[in-house]
Design a protein around this motif. Structure first.
Motif, PDB file in Angstrom:
ATOM      1  N   ALA A 267       0.877  67.274  10.059  1.00 34.32           N
ATOM      2  CA  ALA A 267       1.390  66.195   9.100  1.00 34.32           C
ATOM      3  C   ALA A 267       0.621  65.335   8.523  1.00 34.32           C
ATOM      4  O   ALA A 267       0.607  64.811   7.262  1.00 34.32           O
ATOM      5  CB  ALA A 267       2.712  65.933   9.277  1.00 34.32           C
ATOM      6  N   PRO A 268       0.078  64.533   9.643  1.00 36.72           N
ATOM      7  CA  PRO A 268      -0.923  63.390   9.034  1.00 36.72           C
ATOM      8  C   PRO A 268      -1.848  63.798   8.010  1.00 36.72           C
ATOM      9  O   PRO A 268      -2.212  62.937   6.954  1.00 36.72           O
ATOM     10  CB  PRO A 268      -1.473  62.951  10.342  1.00 36.72           C
ATOM     11  CG  PRO A 268      -0.657  63.205  11.375  1.00 36.72           C
ATOM     12  CD  PRO A 268       0.095  64.781  10.853  1.00 36.72           C
ATOM     13  N   VAL A 271      -0.095  63.626   4.751  1.00 31.52           N
ATOM     14  CA  VAL A 271       0.183  62.358   4.447  1.00 31.52           C
ATOM     15  C   VAL A 271      -1.062  61.564   3.848  1.00 31.52           C
ATOM     16  O   VAL A 271      -1.060  60.999   2.825  1.00 31.52           O
ATOM     17  CB  VAL A 271       0.777  61.589   5.815  1.00 31.52           C
ATOM     18  CG1 VAL A 271       0.733  59.803   5.248  1.00 31.52           C
ATOM     19  CG2 VAL A 271       2.005  61.784   5.979  1.00 31.52           C
ATOM     20  N   ASP A 403       7.345  67.169  15.517  1.00 29.22           N
ATOM     21  CA  ASP A 403       6.535  65.879  15.068  1.00 29.22           C
ATOM     22  C   ASP A 403       6.157  66.100  13.597  1.00 29.22           C
ATOM     23  O   ASP A 403       6.038  64.910  12.815  1.00 29.22           O
ATOM     24  CB  ASP A 403       5.035  65.996  15.995  1.00 29.22           C
ATOM     25  CG  ASP A 403       4.405  67.214  15.988  1.00 29.22           C
ATOM     26  OD1 ASP A 403       4.874  68.315  15.240  1.00 29.22           O
ATOM     27  OD2 ASP A 403       3.093  67.276  16.037  1.00 29.22           O
ATOM     28  N   ASN A 404       5.908  67.092  12.942  1.00 28.64           N
ATOM     29  CA  ASN A 404       5.675  67.086  11.423  1.00 28.64           C
ATOM     30  C   ASN A 404       6.862  66.656  10.910  1.00 28.64           C
ATOM     31  O   ASN A 404       6.798  66.006   9.693  1.00 28.64           O
ATOM     32  CB  ASN A 404       5.268  68.677  11.207  1.00 28.64           C
ATOM     33  CG  ASN A 404       3.841  69.160  11.581  1.00 28.64           C
ATOM     34  OD1 ASN A 404       2.970  68.241  11.936  1.00 28.64           O
ATOM     35  ND2 ASN A 404       3.611  70.527  11.232  1.00 28.64           N
ATOM     36  N   ARG A 406       9.124  64.746  11.460  1.00 31.70           N
ATOM     37  CA  ARG A 406       9.306  63.161  11.749  1.00 31.70           C
ATOM     38  C   ARG A 406       8.162  62.472  11.005  1.00 31.70           C
ATOM     39  O   ARG A 406       8.415  61.334  10.127  1.00 31.70           O
ATOM     40  CB  ARG A 406       9.391  62.711  13.041  1.00 31.70           C
ATOM     41  CG  ARG A 406      10.536  63.130  13.860  1.00 31.70           C
ATOM     42  CD  ARG A 406      10.613  62.629  15.345  1.00 31.70           C
ATOM     43  NE  ARG A 406      11.646  62.966  15.973  1.00 31.70           N
ATOM     44  CZ  ARG A 406      12.478  62.560  17.070  1.00 31.70           C
ATOM     45  NH1 ARG A 406      11.705  61.196  17.567  1.00 31.70           N
ATOM     46  NH2 ARG A 406      13.272  62.913  17.616  1.00 31.70           N
ATOM     47  N   THR A 407       7.006  62.882  10.972  1.00 28.43           N
ATOM     48  CA  THR A 407       6.249  62.190  10.056  1.00 28.43           C
ATOM     49  C   THR A 407       6.264  62.077   8.761  1.00 28.43           C
ATOM     50  O   THR A 407       5.939  61.198   8.016  1.00 28.43           O
ATOM     51  CB  THR A 407       4.817  62.950  10.609  1.00 28.43           C
ATOM     52  OG1 THR A 407       4.232  62.773  11.934  1.00 28.43           O
ATOM     53  CG2 THR A 407       3.586  62.454   9.795  1.00 28.43           C
ATOM     54  N   ILE A 408       6.611  63.113   8.388  1.00 28.83           N
ATOM     55  CA  ILE A 408       6.869  63.401   6.819  1.00 28.83           C
ATOM     56  C   ILE A 408       8.009  62.584   6.088  1.00 28.83           C
ATOM     57  O   ILE A 408       7.989  61.987   5.089  1.00 28.83           O
ATOM     58  CB  ILE A 408       6.832  64.960   6.368  1.00 28.83           C
ATOM     59  CG1 ILE A 408       5.550  65.813   6.676  1.00 28.83           C
ATOM     60  CG2 ILE A 408       7.209  65.097   4.859  1.00 28.83           C
ATOM     61  CD1 ILE A 408       5.786  67.126   6.569  1.00 28.83           C
ATOM     62  N   ARG A 410       9.134  59.973   7.237  1.00 23.13           N
ATOM     63  CA  ARG A 410       8.585  58.369   7.261  1.00 23.13           C
ATOM     64  C   ARG A 410       8.031  58.353   6.048  1.00 23.13           C
ATOM     65  O   ARG A 410       7.649  56.908   5.492  1.00 23.13           O
ATOM     66  CB  ARG A 410       7.790  58.076   8.287  1.00 23.13           C
ATOM     67  CG  ARG A 410       8.622  58.107   9.785  1.00 23.13           C
ATOM     68  CD  ARG A 410       7.682  57.444  10.993  1.00 23.13           C
ATOM     69  NE  ARG A 410       8.323  57.726  12.054  1.00 23.13           N
ATOM     70  CZ  ARG A 410       7.753  58.586  13.153  1.00 23.13           C
ATOM     71  NH1 ARG A 410       6.816  59.205  12.710  1.00 23.13           N
ATOM     72  NH2 ARG A 410       8.249  58.592  14.203  1.00 23.13           N
ATOM     73  N   HIS A 411       7.430  59.089   5.107  1.00 23.77           N
ATOM     74  CA  HIS A 411       6.615  58.638   4.205  1.00 23.77           C
ATOM     75  C   HIS A 411       7.265  57.956   2.928  1.00 23.77           C
ATOM     76  O   HIS A 411       8.528  58.154   2.814  1.00 23.77           O
ATOM     77  CB  HIS A 411       6.019  60.139   3.325  1.00 23.77           C
ATOM     78  CG  HIS A 411       4.682  59.737   2.781  1.00 23.77           C
ATOM     79  ND1 HIS A 411       4.763  59.441   1.253  1.00 23.77           N
ATOM     80  CD2 HIS A 411       3.469  59.813   3.129  1.00 23.77           C
ATOM     81  CE1 HIS A 411       3.708  59.207   0.782  1.00 23.77           C
ATOM     82  NE2 HIS A 411       2.565  59.350   1.772  1.00 23.77           N
ATOM     83  N   HIS A 414       9.215  59.999   0.299  1.00 22.38           N
ATOM     84  CA  HIS A 414      10.217  60.999   0.747  1.00 22.38           C
ATOM     85  C   HIS A 414      11.546  60.668   0.170  1.00 22.38           C
ATOM     86  O   HIS A 414      12.238  59.486   0.150  1.00 22.38           O
ATOM     87  CB  HIS A 414      10.339  60.789   2.439  1.00 22.38           C
ATOM     88  CG  HIS A 414      11.481  61.560   2.865  1.00 22.38           C
ATOM     89  ND1 HIS A 414      12.531  61.120   3.300  1.00 22.38           N
ATOM     90  CD2 HIS A 414      11.192  62.940   3.393  1.00 22.38           C
ATOM     91  CE1 HIS A 414      13.271  62.138   3.953  1.00 22.38           C
ATOM     92  NE2 HIS A 414      12.479  63.268   4.133  1.00 22.38           N
ATOM     93  N   VAL A 448      13.863  56.882  13.877  1.00 20.89           N
ATOM     94  CA  VAL A 448      12.656  56.951  13.104  1.00 20.89           C
ATOM     95  C   VAL A 448      12.676  56.212  11.858  1.00 20.89           C
ATOM     96  O   VAL A 448      11.652  55.717  11.223  1.00 20.89           O
ATOM     97  CB  VAL A 448      12.791  58.701  12.962  1.00 20.89           C
ATOM     98  CG1 VAL A 448      11.658  59.122  11.836  1.00 20.89           C
ATOM     99  CG2 VAL A 448      12.653  59.390  14.315  1.00 20.89           C
TER     100      VAL A 448
END
Length: 536
Positions: A267-268, A271, A403-404, A406-408, A410-411, A414, A448
């Motif tokens: 996911a990073p 991002v 993990d993907n 949660r990462t997305i 936060r963008h 989003h 999160v």
């Protein structure tokens, strides 16, 4: 005297700003005044016909579901607690390139068969519309929550080009451009695509770019389910960014996930790709649901060549042993484009619904499990089920990574979308649980997102994407589409085992100043209407 005053609420206004305590006064379906605690000290508090004590509750704008599949559910189910009980006051329909307008009789029948697993066949619906405007007019007769509409590019292509895998002619492209313009003028907010679904996937980028140019002229946005969420996912995201920048069109990435084993922990990279485009001036937003499993139809996994000609041709090919073996090879060995270029793992494919009750024993089991019980290969089971239920089965795909997710979420661009499919005996819990799960699991329990950030993701930010001038914020003069929830108890009731359980901690939901949920119960109010594109 005003209609209603909500007393002593903790207002989270949808902008991302800090919360504050206030009395909020509603009259004529709008917020007419907000009296903050500091301003109220020593002065007379506002009066109204009715007072609601909101001590301990958060007052927020109603949640906006940026990716919904309630196109027929809103017409057949006046209650629609699946969304109303979550605090959703607006859904965006017409997703993934396949919906029910604009159509002619033949196209409508093909689409109904193609997305039976999403919405049912619709035998209980009077399809008394053909254009986008007529569908929106039908919604205006009264529905549970508000709804906006995206013009579905796959339906458009079926109407003009058919279900064949070939480029559109110049005349056909002109006709599609005309239909997009008509749909936007009639109130659509943009254009959607399903680029792993037939026939939308047959459109080359040049064709999509030309349609997006029309959307851009009306201030709308393009919402693609792009060509891969598995192998080649990053390339597919980049393709959509480049396409919309060429067209000068805003981009909203549908259910922006990075799924399958090939994308674990990546996911990073997505991002970084988005940040680079945003920093260069691109207009991009995205939506996600807070779950790891995906959901679609079993037929959607098939290779695109198997879908050419429409649903009847798919069934004919599946019935032919030699052709069915080619399908199996693409699915299990090559990795079909319908399955995002990844060889299918039948252990991850769970049947969530069928249209024929006689096939109900398949529901809740993976294809691999049913095959073992039947003493045959998973493909034999899948093929038999597709034929017996005439492409009706819906599935869960257990292919995501926490993990993907949660990462997305936060963008900075989003938004929330349920992608909720309401059909089937055991649907994905996201249809009933997405918005309270964000607030309970990812705000209160996991931290999160802060509460103010999360509410902005679910309200103000999507309203800005939809260009709604008076929704998505708690502001004087704005429509009173509001939700009151208890931040200490709000939670999704829906689980994979009990997917239709309603949420807790959301006692009140108002649309246009009228209670659709009151004291935790659904009222008989049908305050929802079509929300049409705002003129530029």
């Amino acid at each position: 005297m005003e209609d209603l005053v909500v007393r002593d609420a903790d207002v989270v206004d949808g902008s991302g700003a800090d919360s504050y305590r206030a009395d909020v006064v509603i009259d004529g379906g709008r917020i007419v005044s907000i009296v903050k605690e500091a301003a109220a000290a020593g002065c007379q508090r506002p009066k109204a016909v009715r007072e609601l004590d909101a001590e301990g509750l958060v007052l927020a704008p109603g949640f906006i579901d940026m990716h919904a599949h309630s196109d027929l559910a809103l017409l057949r189910d006046p209650d629609h607690s699946a969304k109303a009980a979550q605090g959703v006051t607006l859904e965006v329909l017409g997703q993934d390139g396949l919906s029910y307008a604009p159509v002619d009789d033949a196209t409508l029948e093909g689409v109904r068969r193609a997305v039976t697993g999403w919405n049912g066949h619709g035998d209980d619906i009077d399809f008394d519309w053909r254009s986008v405007g007529e569908y929106l007019d039908r919604l205006d007769r009264g529905i549970a929550v508000n709804a906006a509409y995206l013009i579905p590019q796959g339906t458009l292509r079926a109407l003009v080009v058919g279900w064949t895998d070939r480029p559109a002619t110049d005349r056909e492209l002109d006709r599609m451009r005309q239909l997009v313009a008509e749909g936007m003028e009639q109130g659509a907010v943009g254009l959607s695509s399903g680029l792993t679904y037939t026939p939308g996937m047959y459109a080359p980028d040049t064709e999509l770019t030309e349609l997006c140019r029309v959307v851009a002229r009306y201030g709308g946005y393009y919402c693609p389910h792009h060509r891969s969420y598995g192998a080649g996912a990053l390339e597919a995201y980049a393709e959509m960014v480049a396409l919309t920048r060429e067209a000068g069109c805003a981009l909203h990435l549908a259910h922006a996930t990075m799924n399958f084993g090939v994308n674990e922990g990546r996911a990073p990279e997505l991002v970084a790709l988005l940040d680079e485009a945003l920093d260069a001036g691109a207009d991009i937003t995205l939506d996600t649901y807070p779950y790891t499993a995906g959901c679609t139809t079993l037929a959607a996994l098939l290779p695109s060549w198997a879908g050419e000609g429409g649903p009847a041709e798919i069934l004919r090919r599946l019935a032919d042993d030699e052709t069915a073996e080619r399908v199996r090879h693409d699915l299990e060995v090559t990795g079909s484009d319908g399955c995002h270029g990844v060889p299918v793992d039948w252990e991850t494919i769970e049947i969530s619904g069928v249209t024929d009750p006689a096939l109900g024993d398949f529901v809740g089991r993976t294809v691999a499990r049913s095959a073992a019980l039947r003493g045959e290969s998973p493909w034999q089971t899948a093929r038999a089920l597709l034929l017996a239920d005439r492409l009706g089965p819906a599935i869960l795909q257990h292919v995501g990574h926490e993990d993907n997710v949660r990462t997305i979420m936060r963008h900075r661009v989003h938004t929330g979308g349920s992608d909720g499919i309401l059909q089937g005996a055991k649907p994905h819990p996201r249809a009933y649980g997405t918005f309270p799960r964000y607030l309970g699991e990812y705000v209160r329990e996991a931290g999160v997102l802060s509460l103010e950030e999360c509410v902005a993701h679910l309200t103000g930010r999507p309203a800005a994407r939809l260009r709604l001038p008076d929704r998505g914020l708690v502001r004087e003069g704005y429509r009173a589409d509001l939700v009151l929830f208890d931040p200490a108890t709000v939670a999704a009731g829906a689980t994979y085992d009990h997917p239709r359980a309603l949420p807790t901690g959301i006692p009140h939901v108002l649309i246009d100043g009228r209670f659709v949920i009151e004291d935790g119960r659904r009222t008989d109010v049908l305050a929802g209407r079509a929300v049409r594109r705002s003129p530029m």
